[in-house]
Design a protein around this motif. Structure first.
Motif, mmCIF file in Angstrom:
data_model
loop_
_atom_site.group_PDB
_atom_site.id
_atom_site.type_symbol
_atom_site.label_atom_id
_atom_site.label_comp_id
_atom_site.label_asym_id
_atom_site.label_seq_id
_atom_site.Cartn_x
_atom_site.Cartn_y
_atom_site.Cartn_z
ATOM 1 N N THR A 1 -10.321 6.386 14.729
ATOM 2 C CA THR A 1 -10.629 5.632 13.512
ATOM 3 C C THR A 1 -9.797 4.354 13.387
ATOM 4 N N VAL A 2 -8.506 4.420 13.735
ATOM 5 C CA VAL A 2 -7.644 3.250 13.542
ATOM 6 C C VAL A 2 -8.147 2.043 14.345
ATOM 7 N N ASN A 3 -8.881 2.297 15.405
ATOM 8 C CA ASN A 3 -9.424 1.207 16.202
ATOM 9 C C ASN A 3 -10.639 0.551 15.542
ATOM 10 N N HIS A 4 -11.099 1.125 14.432
ATOM 11 C CA HIS A 4 -12.319 0.639 13.784
ATOM 12 C C HIS A 4 -12.117 0.320 12.306
ATOM 13 N N VAL A 5 -10.863 0.319 11.851
ATOM 14 C CA VAL A 5 -10.571 -0.054 10.460
ATOM 15 C C VAL A 5 -9.896 -1.419 10.466
ATOM 16 N N LEU A 6 -10.555 -2.386 9.845
ATOM 17 C CA LEU A 6 -10.016 -3.749 9.798
ATOM 18 C C LEU A 6 -9.038 -3.933 8.643
ATOM 19 N N GLY A 7 -9.245 -3.203 7.575
ATOM 20 C CA GLY A 7 -8.371 -3.352 6.420
ATOM 21 C C GLY A 7 -8.644 -2.267 5.399
ATOM 22 N N VAL A 8 -7.712 -2.127 4.473
ATOM 23 C CA VAL A 8 -7.884 -1.140 3.398
ATOM 24 C C VAL A 8 -7.404 -1.734 2.082
ATOM 25 N N GLU A 9 -8.041 -1.306 1.006
ATOM 26 C CA GLU A 9 -7.520 -1.501 -0.346
ATOM 27 C C GLU A 9 -6.948 -0.149 -0.752
ATOM 28 N N ALA A 10 -5.743 -0.156 -1.337
ATOM 29 C CA ALA A 10 -5.114 1.134 -1.628
ATOM 30 C C ALA A 10 -4.298 1.060 -2.906
ATOM 31 N N VAL A 11 -4.230 2.202 -3.581
ATOM 32 C CA VAL A 11 -3.389 2.355 -4.763
ATOM 33 C C VAL A 11 -2.074 2.998 -4.319
ATOM 34 N N LEU A 12 -0.971 2.323 -4.610
ATOM 35 C CA LEU A 12 0.335 2.855 -4.229
ATOM 36 C C LEU A 12 0.790 3.935 -5.211
ATOM 37 N N ALA A 13 1.896 4.570 -4.884
ATOM 38 C CA ALA A 13 2.357 5.720 -5.681
ATOM 39 C C ALA A 13 2.750 5.351 -7.103
ATOM 40 N N ASP A 14 2.984 4.050 -7.374
ATOM 41 C CA ASP A 14 3.319 3.633 -8.742
ATOM 42 C C ASP A 14 2.098 3.119 -9.499
#
Length: 479
Positions: free
Chosen positions: A163-176
């Motif tokens: 999968t890591v070879n096919h993910v260009l970017g992510v939007e993510a919510v951090l722990a805070d």
């Protein structure tokens, strides 16, 4: 278990996502007490179902306000306990965030929410000339968010990567509760590869709410073959010969005689039941050259004592072969009331050795073991058959499982190829990594997740603990 007044938290969560987006009754939460790893079970105190990134942010902030642990969950197909709510807390179930936001063929990417089931993207791309390459055998149920969490592989990992070879970017919510974006629609941004850090972190660093995934052009053609062998040893030697000849098949999968019987009973493909092993081999790419590769592979199989090499004569026959492979684990229920699938990796040249060791271990512990796995990249999946109602069988299966994984490490391999560490294999992290390695990983986690409320007790051992002690290997789905 939450110490804070639960009704107050539940009321505030309902104010965020609505009454139909929160479960707090024990009878409803039992569904979420475990994932595909059923050895350990524990109910969350609350399950909440966000529909938007803003919902996830608000939920995380409420958890911090009340000092409650929280963890994300997709379809719950993890086989390592990645979705186990250790200690209870709030489970953030992402299955309602299931939109394919964008498909951009000109720039070859798609934007998806974490709850999109893997095969939905495959279906949406049909006829476009492109596909999303990672195809875990559970792709009809698992979500892309879960694939990102565990860095999933699948049968076509050998050529196309994980999968890591096919993910260009992510939007993510951090722990805070803050929102970040790492990477995006363009290739290889400058700076640290934080997208690569998030992929495979099993939800311990952030909660992914959107992913930019790479689209791959469909190959012009395929050649799919079935090599039939009189022994597992001959089949594994053929694998080494094919790779050694410089051929990189799109997939190179092996099933031994034990699993063949179950698959044949389920799908009636016409597998030779007296064969000791079969190889499912597929090459793809430009039409020019495929016939030459096919002939090379047939020759190499014959040189390694293949009884015969069959060709998939039509698209329908190819699809049936892949259906047999991808649903092989479902057929195991015909062999035993309970089974336990292990996931390990060894260098490809060690396959003959590790399979001999697995046979020996099964014999010594009097446990029947069958094998179906991604042979091309050395990712083994021995399946240990037993009856969970028999305490002595349970004890022997646990001991045999541990010994198999120890052998993988001794071979220079790893205790997981695609299932992740979760809670299942924390005790092996000390065997795989030095204390300094683990300390650096823990520091990285703390930088993203300073309170450790996000996905606690996962992936990395904590001071003075080696993970959960296993008492009951249970029935498992598998890759």
């Amino acid at each position: 278990m939450i110490d804070t007044p639960l009704p107050l938290l539940v009321d505030e969560l309902r104010a965020v996502v609505g009454n139909d987006g929160v479960l707090s009754a024990h009878s409803d939460l039992v569904v979420y007490e475990c994932d595909g790893f059923v050895i350990e079970k524990n109910c969350p105190d609350v399950a909440v179902f966000p529909r938007t990134t803003a919902h996830v942010q608000a939920i995380v902030r409420l958890c911090n306000k009340y000092g409650v642990s929280f963890l994300p969950r997709g379809a719950g197909t993890s086989l390592a306990g990645g979705c186990l709510p250790v200690g209870g807390g709030v489970m953030i179930v992402l299955t309602r965030m299931k939109e394919i936001v964008e498909i951009n063929l000109r720039d070859r990417f798609a934007v998806v929410q974490p709850g999109v089931v893997n095969v939905w993207l495959t279906q949406a791309l049909k006829g476009t000339g492109y596909h999303y390459a990672p195809d875990p055998s559970s792709q009809g149920a698992c979500t892309i968010g879960g694939n990102v969490a565990t860095n999933s592989g699948g049968p076509h990992t050998l050529k196309y990567g994980v999968t890591v070879n096919h993910v260009l970017g992510v939007e993510a919510v951090l722990a805070d509760g803050s929102l970040v974006q790492f990477g995006g629609p363009t290739e290889d941004g400058p700076g640290l590869d934080l997208t690569g850090l998030i992929v495979g972190s099993e939800g311990t660093l952030a909660i992914v709410t959107k992913a930019w995934v790479r689209l791959t052009r469909d190959p012009q053609g395929w050649r799919t073959m079935l090599g039939v062998f009189e022994s597992v040893h001959d089949a594994t030697n053929a694998i080494s010969a094919i790779i050694g000849a410089g051929i990189v098949p799109a997939a190179l999968e092996m099933m031994d005689q034990g699993i063949l019987v179950a698959v044949e009973e389920a799908f009636h493909f016409g597998f030779p039941l007296d064969a000791q092993a079969i190889l499912l081999i597929e090459v793809d790419g430009l039409e020019a050259g495929l016939d030459h590769q096919r002939e090379q592979i047939i020759q190499l199989c014959q040189q390694n004592k293949a009884r015969e090499v069959r060709l998939a004569a039509s698209a329908a026959e190819r699809q049936l072969l892949w259906k047999c492979r991808k649903q092989a684990f479902g057929a195991v229920g015909r062999l035993s009331p309970s089974y336990c699938t292990q996931d390990g990796v060894v260098p490809r040249t060690k396959l003959p050795y590790i399979l001999e060791r697995i046979t020996d271990i099964g014999r010594r512990y009097d446990v029947r073991i069958v094998n179906v796995f991604h042979a091309g990249d050395g990712n083994i999946h021995p399946i240990l058959l037993f009856d969970e109602r028999n305490a002595d069988q349970v004890r022997r299966v646990l001991a045999a499982s541990g010994e198999i994984l120890d052998e993988c490490i001794a071979c220079g391999g790893s205790v997981t190829g695609e299932h992740g560490i979760g809670v299942e294999k924390i005790e092996f992290m000390h065997k795989l990594f030095t204390a300094d390695d683990l300390d650096v990983m823990a520091r990285v986690r703390t930088a993203f997740n300073p309170t450790l409320r996000l996905s606690p007790a996962k992936m990395l051992p904590t001071a003075g603990a080696c993970g959960l002690e296993q008492h009951h290997p249970g029935r498992r789905a598998a890759m």
